[in-house]
Motif scaffolding. Sequence first.
Motif, PDB file in Angstrom:
ATOM      1  N   ASN A  53      53.896  53.086  26.038  1.00  0.00           N
ATOM      2  CA  ASN A  53      54.362  53.903  24.914  1.00  0.00           C
ATOM      3  C   ASN A  53      53.470  53.587  23.711  1.00  0.00           C
ATOM      4  O   ASN A  53      53.723  52.648  22.974  1.00  0.00           O
ATOM      5  CB  ASN A  53      55.827  53.576  24.609  1.00  0.00           C
ATOM      6  CG  ASN A  53      56.348  54.347  23.410  1.00  0.00           C
ATOM      7  OD1 ASN A  53      55.636  55.139  22.795  1.00  0.00           O
ATOM      8  ND2 ASN A  53      57.603  54.099  23.055  1.00  0.00           N
ATOM      9  N   LYS A  54      52.427  54.403  23.534  1.00  0.00           N
ATOM     10  CA  LYS A  54      51.424  54.157  22.488  1.00  0.00           C
ATOM     11  C   LYS A  54      52.008  54.154  21.075  1.00  0.00           C
ATOM     12  O   LYS A  54      51.383  53.672  20.143  1.00  0.00           O
ATOM     13  CB  LYS A  54      50.307  55.220  22.567  1.00  0.00           C
ATOM     14  CG  LYS A  54      49.483  55.126  23.829  1.00  0.00           C
ATOM     15  CD  LYS A  54      48.475  54.012  23.700  1.00  0.00           C
ATOM     16  CE  LYS A  54      47.451  54.098  24.818  1.00  0.00           C
ATOM     17  NZ  LYS A  54      46.726  52.868  24.980  1.00  0.00           N
ATOM     18  N   ARG A  55      53.208  54.728  20.909  1.00  0.00           N
ATOM     19  CA  ARG A  55      53.828  54.751  19.581  1.00  0.00           C
ATOM     20  C   ARG A  55      54.488  53.423  19.235  1.00  0.00           C
ATOM     21  O   ARG A  55      54.944  53.232  18.120  1.00  0.00           O
ATOM     22  CB  ARG A  55      54.846  55.881  19.490  1.00  0.00           C
ATOM     23  CG  ARG A  55      54.161  57.254  19.480  1.00  0.00           C
ATOM     24  CD  ARG A  55      55.158  58.348  19.383  1.00  0.00           C
ATOM     25  NE  ARG A  55      56.031  58.330  20.550  1.00  0.00           N
ATOM     26  CZ  ARG A  55      56.867  59.275  20.886  1.00  0.00           C
ATOM     27  NH1 ARG A  55      56.963  60.351  20.141  1.00  0.00           N
ATOM     28  NH2 ARG A  55      57.619  59.174  21.954  1.00  0.00           N
ATOM     29  N   GLU A  56      54.545  52.519  20.207  1.00  0.00           N
ATOM     30  CA  GLU A  56      55.186  51.230  19.969  1.00  0.00           C
ATOM     31  C   GLU A  56      54.120  50.154  19.725  1.00  0.00           C
ATOM     32  O   GLU A  56      53.162  50.049  20.472  1.00  0.00           O
ATOM     33  CB  GLU A  56      56.038  50.850  21.185  1.00  0.00           C
ATOM     34  CG  GLU A  56      56.883  49.627  20.945  1.00  0.00           C
ATOM     35  CD  GLU A  56      57.807  49.339  22.110  1.00  0.00           C
ATOM     36  OE1 GLU A  56      59.016  49.293  21.894  1.00  0.00           O
ATOM     37  OE2 GLU A  56      57.303  49.165  23.240  1.00  0.00           O
ATOM     38  N   ILE A  57      54.310  49.374  18.667  1.00  0.00           N
ATOM     39  CA  ILE A  57      53.394  48.296  18.325  1.00  0.00           C
ATOM     40  C   ILE A  57      54.031  46.980  18.750  1.00  0.00           C
ATOM     41  O   ILE A  57      55.189  46.707  18.417  1.00  0.00           O
ATOM     42  CB  ILE A  57      53.141  48.240  16.793  1.00  0.00           C
ATOM     43  CG1 ILE A  57      52.848  49.619  16.209  1.00  0.00           C
ATOM     44  CG2 ILE A  57      52.050  47.227  16.461  1.00  0.00           C
ATOM     45  CD1 ILE A  57      51.737  50.388  16.834  1.00  0.00           C
ATOM     46  N   VAL A  58      53.280  46.164  19.489  1.00  0.00           N
ATOM     47  CA  VAL A  58      53.746  44.860  19.925  1.00  0.00           C
ATOM     48  C   VAL A  58      53.206  43.841  18.923  1.00  0.00           C
ATOM     49  O   VAL A  58      51.990  43.702  18.778  1.00  0.00           O
ATOM     50  CB  VAL A  58      53.246  44.539  21.353  1.00  0.00           C
ATOM     51  CG1 VAL A  58      53.752  43.184  21.805  1.00  0.00           C
ATOM     52  CG2 VAL A  58      53.677  45.634  22.328  1.00  0.00           C
ATOM     53  N   ALA A  59      54.087  43.150  18.230  1.00  0.00           N
ATOM     54  CA  ALA A  59      53.676  42.219  17.178  1.00  0.00           C
ATOM     55  C   ALA A  59      53.128  40.924  17.759  1.00  0.00           C
ATOM     56  O   ALA A  59      53.701  40.362  18.693  1.00  0.00           O
ATOM     57  CB  ALA A  59      54.856  41.920  16.269  1.00  0.00           C
ATOM     58  N   ASP A  60      51.988  40.474  17.203  1.00  0.00           N
ATOM     59  CA  ASP A  60      51.480  39.143  17.544  1.00  0.00           C
ATOM     60  C   ASP A  60      51.982  38.183  16.458  1.00  0.00           C
ATOM     61  O   ASP A  60      52.777  38.563  15.596  1.00  0.00           O
ATOM     62  CB  ASP A  60      49.947  39.152  17.669  1.00  0.00           C
ATOM     63  CG  ASP A  60      49.232  39.474  16.363  1.00  0.00           C
ATOM     64  OD1 ASP A  60      49.910  39.681  15.331  1.00  0.00           O
ATOM     65  OD2 ASP A  60      47.993  39.514  16.379  1.00  0.00           O
ATOM     66  N   ALA A  61      51.517  36.931  16.482  1.00  0.00           N
ATOM     67  CA  ALA A  61      52.000  35.927  15.523  1.00  0.00           C
ATOM     68  C   ALA A  61      51.744  36.329  14.075  1.00  0.00           C
ATOM     69  O   ALA A  61      52.548  36.022  13.195  1.00  0.00           O
ATOM     70  CB  ALA A  61      51.337  34.582  15.828  1.00  0.00           C
ATOM     71  N   LYS A  62      50.644  37.037  13.795  1.00  0.00           N
ATOM     72  CA  LYS A  62      50.330  37.448  12.419  1.00  0.00           C
ATOM     73  C   LYS A  62      51.170  38.645  11.969  1.00  0.00           C
ATOM     74  O   LYS A  62      51.525  38.747  10.803  1.00  0.00           O
ATOM     75  CB  LYS A  62      48.848  37.829  12.298  1.00  0.00           C
ATOM     76  CG  LYS A  62      47.924  36.652  12.111  1.00  0.00           C
ATOM     77  CD  LYS A  62      46.520  37.189  11.871  1.00  0.00           C
ATOM     78  CE  LYS A  62      45.577  36.131  11.395  1.00  0.00           C
ATOM     79  NZ  LYS A  62      44.238  36.694  11.153  1.00  0.00           N
ATOM     80  N   LEU A  63      51.464  39.565  12.902  1.00  0.00           N
ATOM     81  CA  LEU A  63      52.210  40.773  12.526  1.00  0.00           C
ATOM     82  C   LEU A  63      53.720  40.558  12.464  1.00  0.00           C
ATOM     83  O   LEU A  63      54.410  41.235  11.728  1.00  0.00           O
ATOM     84  CB  LEU A  63      51.910  41.912  13.500  1.00  0.00           C
ATOM     85  CG  LEU A  63      50.595  42.660  13.291  1.00  0.00           C
ATOM     86  CD1 LEU A  63      50.419  43.735  14.347  1.00  0.00           C
ATOM     87  CD2 LEU A  63      50.511  43.271  11.907  1.00  0.00           C
ATOM     88  N   LYS A  64      54.215  39.597  13.245  1.00  0.00           N
ATOM     89  CA  LYS A  64      55.668  39.371  13.308  1.00  0.00           C
ATOM     90  C   LYS A  64      56.301  39.182  11.920  1.00  0.00           C
ATOM     91  O   LYS A  64      57.303  39.831  11.622  1.00  0.00           O
ATOM     92  CB  LYS A  64      55.960  38.180  14.213  1.00  0.00           C
ATOM     93  CG  LYS A  64      57.204  38.360  15.022  1.00  0.00           C
ATOM     94  CD  LYS A  64      57.349  37.257  16.038  1.00  0.00           C
ATOM     95  CE  LYS A  64      58.538  37.587  16.909  1.00  0.00           C
ATOM     96  NZ  LYS A  64      58.730  36.649  17.981  1.00  0.00           N
TER      97      LYS A  64
END
Length: 87
Positions: A53-64
């Motif tokens: 689902n390209k509309r979903e962003i998976v957060a990494d440690a910096k984005l969380k």
Amino acid sequence: MAETKKKPNALQQPLQPSAELQAVIGSGQVTRGEVVSKIWDYIKKNNLQNPQNKREIVADAKLKPVFGGKDRVSMFEMNKHLAAHLK
């Protein structure tokens, strides 16, 4: 006739990103448009879109921290989170 200076619109207004957002996009004042562009560059460079689902962003440690501690946000929800990190 005096020339009236146009006020910059919301996307062109220079804003100060929070410390959490600066960790992702760098420091210094940025416009809302630049923030969105830099976030997308970061997401693509680090392959953080859900492949199913390209509309979903998976957060990494910096984005969380930018996403309020969430692991995943939709691209629409992301803009709401970004707004909270701009003064």
